[in-house]
Design an enzyme around this catalytic site. Structure first.
Site, mmCIF file in Angstrom:
data_model
loop_
_atom_site.group_PDB
_atom_site.id
_atom_site.type_symbol
_atom_site.label_atom_id
_atom_site.label_comp_id
_atom_site.label_asym_id
_atom_site.label_seq_id
_atom_site.Cartn_x
_atom_site.Cartn_y
_atom_site.Cartn_z
ATOM 1 N N GLU A 55 -8.421 -0.425 -4.523
ATOM 2 C CA GLU A 55 -8.619 0.576 -3.485
ATOM 3 C C GLU A 55 -10.069 0.721 -3.025
ATOM 4 O O GLU A 55 -10.686 1.786 -3.144
ATOM 5 C CB GLU A 55 -8.061 1.933 -3.951
ATOM 6 C CG GLU A 55 -6.575 1.876 -4.247
ATOM 7 C CD GLU A 55 -5.946 3.219 -4.583
ATOM 8 O OE1 GLU A 55 -4.716 3.329 -4.441
ATOM 9 O OE2 GLU A 55 -6.694 4.141 -4.966
ATOM 10 N N GLU A 70 1.229 -0.224 -4.316
ATOM 11 C CA GLU A 70 1.422 0.970 -5.142
ATOM 12 C C GLU A 70 2.266 1.982 -4.386
ATOM 13 O O GLU A 70 2.024 2.247 -3.210
ATOM 14 C CB GLU A 70 0.090 1.648 -5.498
ATOM 15 C CG GLU A 70 -0.805 0.901 -6.463
ATOM 16 C CD GLU A 70 -2.023 1.747 -6.871
ATOM 17 O OE1 GLU A 70 -1.941 2.998 -6.784
ATOM 18 O OE2 GLU A 70 -3.045 1.161 -7.265
#
Length: 413
Positions: free
Chosen positions: A212, A332
């Protein structure tokens, strides 16, 4: 859930439109000389291929694997997780190939590695191969958990570099070299169990530059774009057979400002789903999905979260197909039992909704080829949990939902 049937029909029409537009351009570096150890996954247009056949992915995240594998008393948790995942047809896992934190660090200072922890990662790779599960290995964390880029900057500051905050990770030459050295250490690592270098092991599906990535101090996106381009080239200079992705959540940025309306809020975090993934060395795109955390509090009802999830997935399917012309993975997603109003039935329904979007893309040849829920645990791991953990042995109904998705995707090949 009301609206699911409409969404499924809408998705089918949308993916059919994608197929009409689909150009089938090849963007991967096919590896014609697949090693005798086994073939490497390739991309062709917006699809993944293995040995000439389309590949669809159903899997899980398990960040904890290397750390627990490094401790003989918890090593079996890794085997148990792969065993259970394989039982329900899962074929891919995403885990960390980094830890600069205080507990069992892989790298305690620049270039200083704990061999026992590295052997833990060796075990993870070897067990994944044993159970027929691909691995995505992430190489650093955006966040301070387990060290992350903040720790790299601190190391540089301790050694006299003029750095002041964690976003200097992307621009300081010394910090960048620390990261490059770590990439090389992992990619060229010879597995002490299999005897195969990581860069030569087809068990590894892809490298991920960062979990991320964000750069909030530069919302123009220039610093992160330059860093991603430089580090992608660095990875490919060492290993051009494995696929590479960036670890992005999917936020739109300045390259196509009109698409920022798809973001959950006005902050792009310095990322750009379009320009970042158009870097030639990037083989496929990723998105993550956490509407319960991303949406403003005044617009975070369960209905709003579901509507956002639908829109987020479809927007990225369209853009991966028509602009990027690369495959897409949902890296995710999940539902935490800590959320107000949580029930197991709601989690199962949410998983089914996400899985339907993936399946509808896959069956029409669209770019979204798989998803990995956050996160899979073995039994007796409660102290590692964040509320999102799925323990298959304790949640047979969720296991059935996952198994059905595995079955549906495998029927397409």
């Amino acid at each position: 859930m009301e609206g699911t049937r409409w969404f499924s029909s809408f998705s089918s029409l949308l993916i059919l439109t994608i197929m009409i537009l689909h150009q089938g351009t090849c963007h991967a570096r096919p590896d014609p000389a697949a090693s005798s150890y086994g073939g490497f996954v390739q991309t062709r247009g917006t699809n993944f291929f293995m040995n000439g056949k389309p590949l669809y992915l159903n899997g899980f995240n398990a960040y904890w694997m290397m750390i627990l594998a490094a401790d003989p008393s918890t090593k079996s948790k890794v085997t148990d997780a792969f065993q259970e995942a394989s039982k329900y047809g899962m074929n891919i896992a995403r885990t960390w190939a980094f830890n600069e934190g205080d507990y069992k660090p892989l790298q305690s200072s620049p270039g200083s590695y704990d061999e026992e922890v590295f052997k833990g990662l060796d075990f993870v790779v070897a067990e994944a191969k044993k159970y027929g599960i691909y691995l995505i290995l992430s190489l650093v964390n955006n966040f301070k958990d387990l060290g992350g880029r903040d720790k790299y900057v601190k190391w540089a500051k301790e050694r006299g570099q003029n750095v002041s905050n964690e976003d200097d990770f992307y621009t300081n030459s010394v910090v960048k070299q620390y990261y490059k050295n770590h990439v090389k250490a992992v990619l060229t690592r010879i597995n002490t169990i299999t005897g195969v270098a990581y860069k030569d092991d087809p068990t590894i599906f892809a490298w991920e530059l960062m979990n991320e990535p964000r750069c909030p101090s530069d919302l123009s996106g220039a610093h992160l774009q330059n860093w991603l381009k430089e580090m992608a080239a660095h990875v490919k200079s060492i290993d051009n057979r494995h696929l590479l992705e960036l670890g992005l959540e999917g936020f739109y940025g300045e390259s196509m400002p009109e698409k920022k309306q798809n973001n959950p809020n006005s902050n792009t975090a310095g990322t750009d789903f379009i320009s970042n993934n158009l870097i030639p060395d990037v083989d496929f795109a990723t998105i993550h999905l956490y509407p319960e955390h991303w949406l403003p509090s005044e617009n975070s009802s369960e209905e709003a979260q579901v509507a956002f999830a639908d829109k987020w997935i479809q927007a990225h399917i369209m853009d991966s197909n028509s602009i990027l012309k690369k495959p897409l993975l949902l890296g995710e997603f999940g539902k935490s039992f800590k959320l107000p109003g949580y029930t197991l039935e709601k989690r199962n329904s949410y998983f089914e909704r996400i899985y339907n979007a993936i399946y509808n893309s896959a069956r029409w040849g669209g770019p979204l080829a798989g998803g990995l829920f956050w996160q899979l645990f073995s039994v007796e791991m409660d102290n590692w949990g964040d509320g999102y953990q799925v323990i298959l042995q304790q949640s047979p109904s969720t296991a059935d939902v996952i198994s059905e998705q595995s079955r549906k995707l495998s029927s397409l090949t």
